[in-house]
Design a protein around this motif. Structure first.
Motif, PDB file in Angstrom:
ATOM      1  N   VAL A 178       0.840  -1.202   0.000  1.00 19.78           N
ATOM      2  CA  VAL A 178       0.000   0.000   0.000  1.00 19.78           C
ATOM      3  C   VAL A 178       0.873   1.249   0.000  1.00 19.78           C
ATOM      4  O   VAL A 178       0.593   2.222  -0.704  1.00 19.78           O
ATOM      5  CB  VAL A 178      -0.944   0.015   1.209  1.00 19.78           C
ATOM      6  CG1 VAL A 178      -1.923   1.182   1.092  1.00 19.78           C
ATOM      7  CG2 VAL A 178      -1.709  -1.289   1.325  1.00 19.78           C
ATOM      8  N   ALA A 179       1.948   1.227   0.786  1.00 24.64           N
ATOM      9  CA  ALA A 179       2.860   2.373   0.853  1.00 24.64           C
ATOM     10  C   ALA A 179       3.473   2.659  -0.518  1.00 24.64           C
ATOM     11  O   ALA A 179       3.613   3.825  -0.917  1.00 24.64           O
ATOM     12  CB  ALA A 179       3.948   2.116   1.891  1.00 24.64           C
ATOM     13  N   GLN A 180       3.850   1.607  -1.236  1.00 26.49           N
ATOM     14  CA  GLN A 180       4.395   1.784  -2.582  1.00 26.49           C
ATOM     15  C   GLN A 180       3.354   2.414  -3.500  1.00 26.49           C
ATOM     16  O   GLN A 180       3.643   3.324  -4.279  1.00 26.49           O
ATOM     17  CB  GLN A 180       4.851   0.436  -3.140  1.00 26.49           C
ATOM     18  CG  GLN A 180       5.410   0.495  -4.554  1.00 26.49           C
ATOM     19  CD  GLN A 180       6.647   1.367  -4.660  1.00 26.49           C
ATOM     20  OE1 GLN A 180       7.490   1.389  -3.759  1.00 26.49           O
ATOM     21  NE2 GLN A 180       6.760   2.102  -5.761  1.00 26.49           N
ATOM     22  N   PHE A 181       2.116   1.935  -3.394  1.00 27.96           N
ATOM     23  CA  PHE A 181       1.016   2.495  -4.180  1.00 27.96           C
ATOM     24  C   PHE A 181       0.818   3.974  -3.851  1.00 27.96           C
ATOM     25  O   PHE A 181       0.663   4.811  -4.759  1.00 27.96           O
ATOM     26  CB  PHE A 181      -0.259   1.707  -3.891  1.00 27.96           C
ATOM     27  CG  PHE A 181      -1.513   2.305  -4.459  1.00 27.96           C
ATOM     28  CD1 PHE A 181      -1.806   2.190  -5.808  1.00 27.96           C
ATOM     29  CD2 PHE A 181      -2.414   2.984  -3.638  1.00 27.96           C
ATOM     30  CE1 PHE A 181      -2.971   2.740  -6.342  1.00 27.96           C
ATOM     31  CE2 PHE A 181      -3.577   3.531  -4.157  1.00 27.96           C
ATOM     32  CZ  PHE A 181      -3.856   3.408  -5.509  1.00 27.96           C
ATOM     33  N   PHE A 182       0.835   4.316  -2.561  1.00 25.99           N
ATOM     34  CA  PHE A 182       0.692   5.708  -2.147  1.00 25.99           C
ATOM     35  C   PHE A 182       1.792   6.585  -2.745  1.00 25.99           C
ATOM     36  O   PHE A 182       1.538   7.710  -3.199  1.00 25.99           O
ATOM     37  CB  PHE A 182       0.726   5.815  -0.623  1.00 25.99           C
ATOM     38  CG  PHE A 182      -0.552   5.392   0.061  1.00 25.99           C
ATOM     39  CD1 PHE A 182      -1.647   4.947  -0.659  1.00 25.99           C
ATOM     40  CD2 PHE A 182      -0.653   5.441   1.448  1.00 25.99           C
ATOM     41  CE1 PHE A 182      -2.822   4.554  -0.019  1.00 25.99           C
ATOM     42  CE2 PHE A 182      -1.820   5.065   2.096  1.00 25.99           C
ATOM     43  CZ  PHE A 182      -2.904   4.612   1.358  1.00 25.99           C
ATOM     44  N   SER A 183       3.001   6.091  -2.732  1.00 21.46           N
ATOM     45  CA  SER A 183       4.135   6.856  -3.273  1.00 21.46           C
ATOM     46  C   SER A 183       3.928   7.169  -4.753  1.00 21.46           C
ATOM     47  O   SER A 183       4.330   8.231  -5.235  1.00 21.46           O
ATOM     48  CB  SER A 183       5.435   6.075  -3.084  1.00 21.46           C
ATOM     49  OG  SER A 183       5.711   5.866  -1.724  1.00 21.46           O
ATOM     50  N   GLU A 184       3.303   6.242  -5.452  1.00 24.46           N
ATOM     51  CA  GLU A 184       3.100   6.409  -6.891  1.00 24.46           C
ATOM     52  C   GLU A 184       1.958   7.362  -7.226  1.00 24.46           C
ATOM     53  O   GLU A 184       1.977   8.014  -8.270  1.00 24.46           O
ATOM     54  CB  GLU A 184       2.835   5.040  -7.530  1.00 24.46           C
ATOM     55  CG  GLU A 184       4.028   4.087  -7.447  1.00 24.46           C
ATOM     56  CD  GLU A 184       3.669   2.662  -7.813  1.00 24.46           C
ATOM     57  OE1 GLU A 184       2.459   2.406  -8.069  1.00 24.46           O
ATOM     58  OE2 GLU A 184       4.572   1.801  -7.830  1.00 24.46           O
ATOM     59  N   VAL A 185       0.939   7.439  -6.353  1.00 23.69           N
ATOM     60  CA  VAL A 185      -0.257   8.236  -6.676  1.00 23.69           C
ATOM     61  C   VAL A 185      -0.306   9.580  -5.966  1.00 23.69           C
ATOM     62  O   VAL A 185      -1.162  10.419  -6.292  1.00 23.69           O
ATOM     63  CB  VAL A 185      -1.542   7.444  -6.346  1.00 23.69           C
ATOM     64  CG1 VAL A 185      -1.574   6.130  -7.112  1.00 23.69           C
ATOM     65  CG2 VAL A 185      -1.672   7.197  -4.838  1.00 23.69           C
TER      66      VAL A 185
END
Length: 334
Positions: free
Chosen positions: A44-51
């Motif tokens: 989820v953290a990786q996804f947050f970083s991307e969006v």
């Protein structure tokens, strides 16, 4: 004042912008939905970083302002999941430093309470806050929100989601606005023998979850299990909410958090409020779950009272309780 708020405590990266003259003026939400199982914080953290970048641009564009028009940057520093919180904190710190804007620390739970009060126009309510990570009965007393009852183990939303996952009902857990456990329960009937655990003004759900999963493995009807599970879960949390209302003699009741849209829970609380001679209202569905607007609103309240933090001291706190936060703005009206 115009404040931007960043929410990143669980599965939603939310950005909201609140203008004290115009109200809610812009927002964006990026939700992480796993393909199977529960959410893994690092994913989820990786996804947050991307969006994150696009979410901020979208919110600012919808508000029809520039980032220079902002008077502050609010960020949820807890409670929540560490990896996700760190992304939001890092983004907020960077914006604060780059654009020389005050950074405002916001408690995620307090933000749920404040958006509920703002949207329902109830000024001094008893609030039931139920979500994936929280089940709390609270109201304001002597400068803080005091916890009059809470879960002793898992939260109500977590109970429903975990059971659904364990018996292969989800994910996704929400279908056309309804939880999959509710949909399964529509054809069920009540079963005897389920644990109903209320201890003083607190509830416990772990035993209920274990019992329900065990019955499913033993081959009992899943519709009946779902029906009984939710009936007991909602009845117990309604009971402890009623105790708080009776104890404080307050005449307003609000339901907020990710479970606030549940039809049966709303029915139970409506009947309870009528019995207690109180007014009842759930927070509007659009703002019942995690969102950046609630962070922006709470940050604006805080900024008006000079509450801000140095970016280098903006540490996350995964277990930041609502009753640890002073609320000097409680009687402020916007």
């Amino acid at each position: 004042m115009i404040v931007l708020g960043i929410e990143s405590t669980a599965h939603t990266f939310g950005v909201g912008i609140f203008d004290e003259n115009r109200g809610i003026v812009g927002e964006s939400r990026k939700n992480y939905i796993p393909n199977k199982g529960g959410i893994l914080p690092r994913e989820v953290a990786q996804f947050f970083s991307e969006v994150a970048g696009n979410a901020i641009k979208e919110a600012i564009s919808k508000a029809n302002i520039s980032i220079d028009d902002l008077d502050g940057i609010g960020v949820a520093l807890g409670p929540g999941m560490g990896p996700q919180l760190r992304v939001g904190a890092s983004v907020a710190r960077a914006l604060s430093v780059k654009y020389n804007k005050p950074l405002i620390p916001v408690n995620h739970g307090i933000a749920h309470l404040e958006i509920a009060r703002y949207l329902t126009k109830m000024r001094d309510p008893v609030i039931l806050y139920v979500s994936g990570g929280n089940s709390i009965v609270t109201t304001y007393v002597d400068g803080r929100y005091r916890v009059f009852g809470e879960t002793l183990d898992i939260a109500l939303g977590n109970l429903l989601d975990t059971f659904a996952r364990e018996v292969n009902l989800g994910p996704p857990y929400i279908v056309n606005g309804n939880h999959v456990v509710d949909l399964c329960a529509e054809k069920g009937k009540f079963m005897k023998g389920f644990p109903y655990i209320v201890k003083g003004q607190d509830v416990s759900y772990s035993g209920l979850l274990t019992h329900a999963i065990r019955l499913k493995k033993q081959g009992y009807n899943l519709n009946d299990i779902c029906y009984t599970l939710r009936e007991i879960a909602f009845s117990s949390i309604s009971e402890v909410t009623e105790r708080c209302v009776a104890h404080t003699n307050k005449k307003e009741i609000i339901l907020t958090g990710g479970v606030a849209a549940n039809k049966l829970l709303n029915e139970k609380l409506t009947k309870m409020a009528l019995k207690q001679g109180a007014s009842y209202m759930p927070v509007p569905f659009k703002y019942s779950g995690d969102n950046g607007v609630m962070i922006a609103l709470t940050a604006l309240y805080e900024l008006k009272y000079g509450i801000k933090i140095d970016p280098e001291k903006a540490y996350i706190n995964q277990r930041w309780r609502i009753d640890e936060v002073d609320i000097p703005w409680y009687y402020l009206t916007i």
